[in-house]
Write a protein that holds these residues in place. Sequence first.
Motif, PDB file in Angstrom:
ATOM      1  N   ARG A 158       0.810  -1.215   0.000  1.00  0.00           N
ATOM      2  CA  ARG A 158       0.000   0.000   0.000  1.00  0.00           C
ATOM      3  C   ARG A 158       0.841   1.260   0.000  1.00  0.00           C
ATOM      4  O   ARG A 158       0.313   2.365  -0.146  1.00  0.00           O
ATOM      5  CB  ARG A 158      -0.918   0.007   1.230  1.00  0.00           C
ATOM      6  N   LEU A 159       2.155   1.101   0.167  1.00  0.00           N
ATOM      7  CA  LEU A 159       3.021   2.266   0.159  1.00  0.00           C
ATOM      8  C   LEU A 159       3.056   2.879  -1.234  1.00  0.00           C
ATOM      9  O   LEU A 159       3.105   2.158  -2.238  1.00  0.00           O
ATOM     10  CB  LEU A 159       4.441   1.883   0.579  1.00  0.00           C
ATOM     11  N   PRO A 160       3.021   4.204  -1.332  1.00  0.00           N
ATOM     12  CA  PRO A 160       3.022   4.856  -2.650  1.00  0.00           C
ATOM     13  C   PRO A 160       4.247   4.458  -3.469  1.00  0.00           C
ATOM     14  O   PRO A 160       5.373   4.549  -3.032  1.00  0.00           O
ATOM     15  CB  PRO A 160       3.068   6.353  -2.290  1.00  0.00           C
ATOM     16  N   GLY A 161       4.001   3.986  -4.664  1.00  0.00           N
ATOM     17  CA  GLY A 161       5.087   3.661  -5.579  1.00  0.00           C
ATOM     18  C   GLY A 161       5.586   2.234  -5.517  1.00  0.00           C
ATOM     19  O   GLY A 161       6.044   1.699  -6.533  1.00  0.00           O
ATOM     20  N   LEU A 162       5.520   1.577  -4.356  1.00  0.00           N
ATOM     21  CA  LEU A 162       6.100   0.234  -4.249  1.00  0.00           C
ATOM     22  C   LEU A 162       5.298  -0.786  -5.052  1.00  0.00           C
ATOM     23  O   LEU A 162       5.875  -1.659  -5.711  1.00  0.00           O
ATOM     24  CB  LEU A 162       6.186  -0.198  -2.789  1.00  0.00           C
ATOM     25  N   ARG A 163       3.967  -0.685  -5.020  1.00  0.00           N
ATOM     26  CA  ARG A 163       3.156  -1.634  -5.781  1.00  0.00           C
ATOM     27  C   ARG A 163       3.464  -1.524  -7.273  1.00  0.00           C
ATOM     28  O   ARG A 163       3.596  -2.526  -7.974  1.00  0.00           O
ATOM     29  CB  ARG A 163       1.673  -1.376  -5.537  1.00  0.00           C
ATOM     30  N   GLY A 164       3.593  -0.296  -7.767  1.00  0.00           N
ATOM     31  CA  GLY A 164       3.913  -0.115  -9.175  1.00  0.00           C
ATOM     32  C   GLY A 164       5.273  -0.686  -9.537  1.00  0.00           C
ATOM     33  O   GLY A 164       5.446  -1.294 -10.600  1.00  0.00           O
ATOM     34  N   LEU A 165       6.261  -0.518  -8.644  1.00  0.00           N
ATOM     35  CA  LEU A 165       7.575  -1.096  -8.897  1.00  0.00           C
ATOM     36  C   LEU A 165       7.509  -2.621  -8.946  1.00  0.00           C
ATOM     37  O   LEU A 165       8.143  -3.261  -9.788  1.00  0.00           O
ATOM     38  CB  LEU A 165       8.555  -0.659  -7.809  1.00  0.00           C
ATOM     39  N   CYS A 166       6.755  -3.212  -8.030  1.00  0.00           N
ATOM     40  CA  CYS A 166       6.627  -4.677  -8.009  1.00  0.00           C
ATOM     41  C   CYS A 166       5.978  -5.182  -9.299  1.00  0.00           C
ATOM     42  O   CYS A 166       6.425  -6.174  -9.885  1.00  0.00           O
ATOM     43  CB  CYS A 166       5.812  -5.113  -6.795  1.00  0.00           C
ATOM     44  N   LEU A 167       4.921  -4.513  -9.743  1.00  0.00           N
ATOM     45  CA  LEU A 167       4.249  -4.931 -10.973  1.00  0.00           C
ATOM     46  C   LEU A 167       5.161  -4.773 -12.184  1.00  0.00           C
ATOM     47  O   LEU A 167       5.226  -5.643 -13.050  1.00  0.00           O
ATOM     48  CB  LEU A 167       2.965  -4.127 -11.162  1.00  0.00           C
ATOM     49  N   THR A 168       5.887  -3.660 -12.230  1.00  0.00           N
ATOM     50  CA  THR A 168       6.803  -3.436 -13.350  1.00  0.00           C
ATOM     51  C   THR A 168       7.881  -4.505 -13.387  1.00  0.00           C
ATOM     52  O   THR A 168       8.172  -5.082 -14.444  1.00  0.00           O
ATOM     53  CB  THR A 168       7.445  -2.040 -13.228  1.00  0.00           C
ATOM     54  N   ALA A 195       7.818  -7.494 -12.109  1.00  0.00           N
ATOM     55  CA  ALA A 195       7.262  -8.816 -12.382  1.00  0.00           C
ATOM     56  C   ALA A 195       6.899  -8.978 -13.852  1.00  0.00           C
ATOM     57  O   ALA A 195       7.201 -10.007 -14.474  1.00  0.00           O
ATOM     58  CB  ALA A 195       6.041  -9.058 -11.502  1.00  0.00           C
ATOM     59  N   VAL A 196       6.255  -7.981 -14.429  1.00  0.00           N
ATOM     60  CA  VAL A 196       5.837  -8.085 -15.833  1.00  0.00           C
ATOM     61  C   VAL A 196       7.048  -8.204 -16.748  1.00  0.00           C
ATOM     62  O   VAL A 196       7.089  -9.044 -17.662  1.00  0.00           O
ATOM     63  CB  VAL A 196       4.974  -6.862 -16.217  1.00  0.00           C
ATOM     64  N   LEU A 197       8.056  -7.386 -16.524  1.00  0.00           N
ATOM     65  CA  LEU A 197       9.248  -7.460 -17.361  1.00  0.00           C
ATOM     66  C   LEU A 197      10.074  -8.713 -17.069  1.00  0.00           C
ATOM     67  O   LEU A 197      10.682  -9.297 -17.973  1.00  0.00           O
ATOM     68  CB  LEU A 197      10.099  -6.213 -17.161  1.00  0.00           C
ATOM     69  N   GLY A 198      10.097  -9.137 -15.799  1.00  0.00           N
ATOM     70  CA  GLY A 198      10.842 -10.336 -15.443  1.00  0.00           C
ATOM     71  C   GLY A 198      10.309 -11.587 -16.107  1.00  0.00           C
ATOM     72  O   GLY A 198      11.056 -12.535 -16.359  1.00  0.00           O
ATOM     73  N   LEU A 199       9.016 -11.612 -16.416  1.00  0.00           N
ATOM     74  CA  LEU A 199       8.414 -12.781 -17.045  1.00  0.00           C
ATOM     75  C   LEU A 199       9.019 -13.062 -18.415  1.00  0.00           C
ATOM     76  O   LEU A 199       9.075 -14.220 -18.855  1.00  0.00           O
ATOM     77  CB  LEU A 199       6.903 -12.582 -17.164  1.00  0.00           C
ATOM     78  N   LEU A 242       9.925  -6.811  -3.198  1.00  0.00           N
ATOM     79  CA  LEU A 242      10.218  -6.454  -4.592  1.00  0.00           C
ATOM     80  C   LEU A 242      11.062  -7.521  -5.273  1.00  0.00           C
ATOM     81  O   LEU A 242      10.790  -7.928  -6.412  1.00  0.00           O
ATOM     82  CB  LEU A 242      10.933  -5.104  -4.610  1.00  0.00           C
ATOM     83  N   GLN A 243      12.092  -8.004  -4.590  1.00  0.00           N
ATOM     84  CA  GLN A 243      12.936  -9.057  -5.158  1.00  0.00           C
ATOM     85  C   GLN A 243      12.146 -10.333  -5.407  1.00  0.00           C
ATOM     86  O   GLN A 243      12.367 -11.045  -6.399  1.00  0.00           O
ATOM     87  CB  GLN A 243      14.112  -9.330  -4.229  1.00  0.00           C
ATOM     88  N   THR A 244      11.204 -10.632  -4.504  1.00  0.00           N
ATOM     89  CA  THR A 244      10.395 -11.836  -4.660  1.00  0.00           C
ATOM     90  C   THR A 244       9.494 -11.742  -5.878  1.00  0.00           C
ATOM     91  O   THR A 244       9.355 -12.713  -6.637  1.00  0.00           O
ATOM     92  CB  THR A 244       9.558 -12.061  -3.391  1.00  0.00           C
ATOM     93  N   ALA A 245       8.869 -10.586  -6.078  1.00  0.00           N
ATOM     94  CA  ALA A 245       8.012 -10.406  -7.253  1.00  0.00           C
ATOM     95  C   ALA A 245       8.804 -10.622  -8.533  1.00  0.00           C
ATOM     96  O   ALA A 245       8.363 -11.314  -9.464  1.00  0.00           O
ATOM     97  CB  ALA A 245       7.397  -9.009  -7.233  1.00  0.00           C
TER      98      ALA A 245
END
Length: 420
Positions: free
Chosen positions: A231-241, A243-247, A364-367
């Motif tokens: 819920r922290l500002p910005g962290l969710r977006g970083l995790c999604l970014t 994860a999507v690119l890591g795939l 973040l590393q886990t995502a």
Amino acid sequence: MYLSASRASDIAGDTPAAKGPLRAVPGTVFALGLVSLVTDVSAEMVTAVLPLYLMAGLGMSPLAFGALDGLHQGATAVLRLAGGRIADRTRRHKLVAGTGYALSAACKAALLAVATPWSVAAVLAADRTGKGLRTAPRDALISLSVPPGEQGRAFGVHRALDTAGALLGPLAAFGVLWVAVDGYEAVFTVSCCVAVLGVVLLALFVREAPARTPAPARARPPLPPVRTLLRLPGLRGLCLTAAVLGLFTVGDAFLYLLLQRRLDLSAAYFPLLPVGTAGVFLLAALPVGRLADRLGRRRVFLGGHVLLLGACLLLLAPLPAGALLVAGVLAPLGLFYAATDGVLMAAAGPLLPAELRTTGLAVLQTAQALARLAGSLLFGSAWTLWGPGPALALAAAGLSLSLAAVTAVGSGHAGNTANS
């Protein structure tokens, strides 16, 4: 503002701050860089010979190697969270990181006792467990040692030293294979000795992060659940970014195997391929980290994936096998790591409170790790079903679409912020 030498001494005990181009980082960052340098020599000695050892020496299929590479990338995701949580709860970042380094050193010795593909896989899983435990506490030690405005520089210095080890490791493996009769066993033996040296350096020269809350442990409030970090500002977006690119991030082991096939390179010279990547990473890590501090860490992170896409497209292009192809693949791959590895952690660090820094970085590393695990499995399956060329083409198409989607979403958020 540069950190003074006295500030660095406060953070790292008697370890002096580095001078010259490294003068802006405290001693803790420099000492952790040295530990990572030595540890990466050990790890990359094994990594450099692993694809050929498993696929040519032990007969592992591309699909099985894809599963193993995914395990190598992301199967320890839960351990990252556990390591981060334990470090934040106990405030013993160094102890948790040291446990991870020691476990990985023990696994290098265990490689000498196994001789089947899946027994090797089990040992590598334990080795990745050690990496999962140590990565977030180590990065938290770096992040807690510098102000928010110099996160990119600090991680750039650390990753430059880390990558010096990644450069020396394949060279050491090449040297051992050149002179040893039982080459692979000799590589594993030397790797184990070097890994033990890394643990000793950590114990002697790395200092715990400075206490941010002087209250005794019994007076500390309980840590909030991990899910609240998203819920922290910005962290969710970083995790999604991430994860999507890591795939769709093709593992460098696969890229080296594809390049080796195009070059018809002998097994003895295969460990030299990572040297080119590591050399570019080494030279670019600090400048790219400083660039990320100035231009924006998310922008540099996305640019790194554009470079990886370029390397994949060059491997697909009908270029003649030669120096141009080698440089066109290895140089962008090295720049990709310089623009993504430490930069992602530098982007996340200022978003997280000090008492949750390690856990947040682990999330973040886990995502990213779970996404890369899935990506390696998909790539290995595509290679087995359709061959290496179509598998790489599919990965490049997926990465291209992901970059477009992530960039569009980021632009939309920026526009909404500007209009609000």
